[in-house]
Scaffold this motif. Structure first.
Motif, PDB file in Angstrom:
ATOM      1  N   SER A   5     -48.015  39.556  -4.110  1.00 50.48           N
ATOM      2  CA  SER A   5     -47.905  40.990  -3.869  1.00 50.48           C
ATOM      3  C   SER A   5     -48.819  41.464  -2.744  1.00 50.48           C
ATOM      4  O   SER A   5     -48.716  42.613  -2.296  1.00 50.48           O
ATOM      5  N   HIS A  47     -46.043  44.956  -2.775  1.00 49.30           N
ATOM      6  CA  HIS A  47     -44.731  44.968  -3.418  1.00 49.30           C
ATOM      7  C   HIS A  47     -44.782  44.195  -4.735  1.00 49.30           C
ATOM      8  O   HIS A  47     -45.696  43.389  -4.965  1.00 49.30           O
ATOM      9  N   SER A  49     -42.539  41.722  -7.640  1.00 48.66           N
ATOM     10  CA  SER A  49     -41.430  40.778  -7.741  1.00 48.66           C
ATOM     11  C   SER A  49     -41.365  40.238  -9.171  1.00 48.66           C
ATOM     12  O   SER A  49     -42.394  39.990  -9.801  1.00 48.66           O
ATOM     13  N   ASN A  50     -40.142  40.071  -9.647  1.00 45.10           N
ATOM     14  CA  ASN A  50     -39.895  39.489 -10.960  1.00 45.10           C
ATOM     15  C   ASN A  50     -39.420  38.044 -10.845  1.00 45.10           C
ATOM     16  O   ASN A  50     -39.095  37.399 -11.842  1.00 45.10           O
ATOM     17  N   ALA A  51     -39.384  37.535  -9.600  1.00 46.29           N
ATOM     18  CA  ALA A  51     -38.811  36.220  -9.351  1.00 46.29           C
ATOM     19  C   ALA A  51     -39.784  35.109  -9.729  1.00 46.29           C
ATOM     20  O   ALA A  51     -40.980  35.178  -9.402  1.00 46.29           O
ATOM     21  N   SER A 106     -42.852  33.476  -7.369  1.00 49.09           N
ATOM     22  CA  SER A 106     -43.261  34.442  -6.347  1.00 49.09           C
ATOM     23  C   SER A 106     -44.764  34.690  -6.336  1.00 49.09           C
ATOM     24  O   SER A 106     -45.305  35.184  -5.335  1.00 49.09           O
ATOM     25  N   ALA A 124     -46.196  36.988  -7.594  1.00 51.23           N
ATOM     26  CA  ALA A 124     -46.377  38.427  -7.417  1.00 51.23           C
ATOM     27  C   ALA A 124     -46.533  39.120  -8.760  1.00 51.23           C
ATOM     28  O   ALA A 124     -46.070  38.626  -9.801  1.00 51.23           O
ATOM     29  N   CYS A 172     -45.553  42.115 -11.339  1.00 50.43           N
ATOM     30  CA  CYS A 172     -44.305  42.818 -11.618  1.00 50.43           C
ATOM     31  C   CYS A 172     -44.615  44.119 -12.343  1.00 50.43           C
ATOM     32  O   CYS A 172     -45.650  44.260 -12.998  1.00 50.43           O
ATOM     33  N   THR A 186     -37.368  44.992 -14.548  1.00 46.54           N
ATOM     34  CA  THR A 186     -38.293  44.682 -13.460  1.00 46.54           C
ATOM     35  C   THR A 186     -39.346  43.640 -13.830  1.00 46.54           C
ATOM     36  O   THR A 186     -40.035  43.127 -12.947  1.00 46.54           O
TER      37      THR A 186
END
Length: 223
Positions: free
Chosen positions: A114, A124, A126-128, A131, A133, A135, A161
């Motif tokens: 993120s 940002h 991300s739920n991937a 990643s 990141a 969420c 999300t």
């Protein structure tokens, strides 16, 4: 019938009539049902409708709506809000007591995915999987466990999300890079792999405050 007998019967009938009238006048009326008194402890506590001073009203409103939307959240007296619009150097994890409107705030790191430039600001979500990141959305605190970061707590994502939170191993854990001393020296915290990383020195306190069945709501509201 002689006159004396007639007087006797007349007197007796008057006495009987008077006794019956007195009995009717003194007879109790129909019983009225009384409303039961409710014990004080059966009255549901009133939850504070206003956010603490450090919590954005819009973020607080979204978190309260998420609590009402998800019946899996059984702890309705306390919730955690993560304001990812603030930099990592700010205490942006707020655990709010909904009974009295008070809050305790902590530093919390975001994921490296993120914040690829490590600016200290979340760019940002991300739920991937893979990643690294953070969420957004509503999380349910699940069972505690001991892993590579020591005592930690699993989280279940309740929204589209963050639906992969459990499979991505997005958890609440402690980390040296989320201590206030790191923020003081570097002006920002280190980054996690998407987990909510708090300082090792406060991890036990945070986990005890939340327990299982509580809401963690994470968002980035610019306005």
């Amino acid at each position: 019938m002689n006159q004396d007998r007639r007087r006797f019967l007349l007197s007796a009938s008057v006495l009987v009539a008077g006794a019956v009238g007195t009995a009717r006048a003194s007879a109790p009326g129909p019983m009225r049902a009384l409303k039961p008194m409710l014990p004080a402890q059966s009255i549901a506590p009133t939850l504070t409708p206003t956010p603490p001073a450090l919590v954005k009203p819009a973020l607080f409103a979204q978190a309260r709506a998420a609590m009402e939307r998800h019946p899996q959240i059984i702890n309705r007296q306390r919730m955690a809000l993560v304001d990812f619009a603030a930099p990592s150097s700010d205490p942006r994890l707020h655990i709010v007591n909904l009974l009295d409107g008070t809050a305790t705030s902590y530093l919390v790191a975001h994921g490296s995915g993120s914040d690829p430039d490590h600016s200290g600001w979340l760019e940002h979500f991300s739920n991937a999987p893979g990643s690294n990141a953070s969420c957004a959305g509503a999380f349910l605190t699940a069972d505690p466990y001991v892993g590579k970061h020591g005592a930690s707590q699993r989280l279940i994502g309740l929204d589209p999300t963050n639906s992969n939170a459990l499979s991505r191993a997005i958890v609440l854990h402690g980390a040296w890079y989320a201590e206030p001393a790191v923020a003081s020296v570097r002006g920002k915290l280190g980054r996690s792999q998407g987990c909510f990383a708090v300082g090792d020195s406060v991890k036990a306190q945070v986990m005890a405050q939340l327990g299982q069945g509580s809401l963690i709501y994470a968002a980035k509201l610019v306005a």
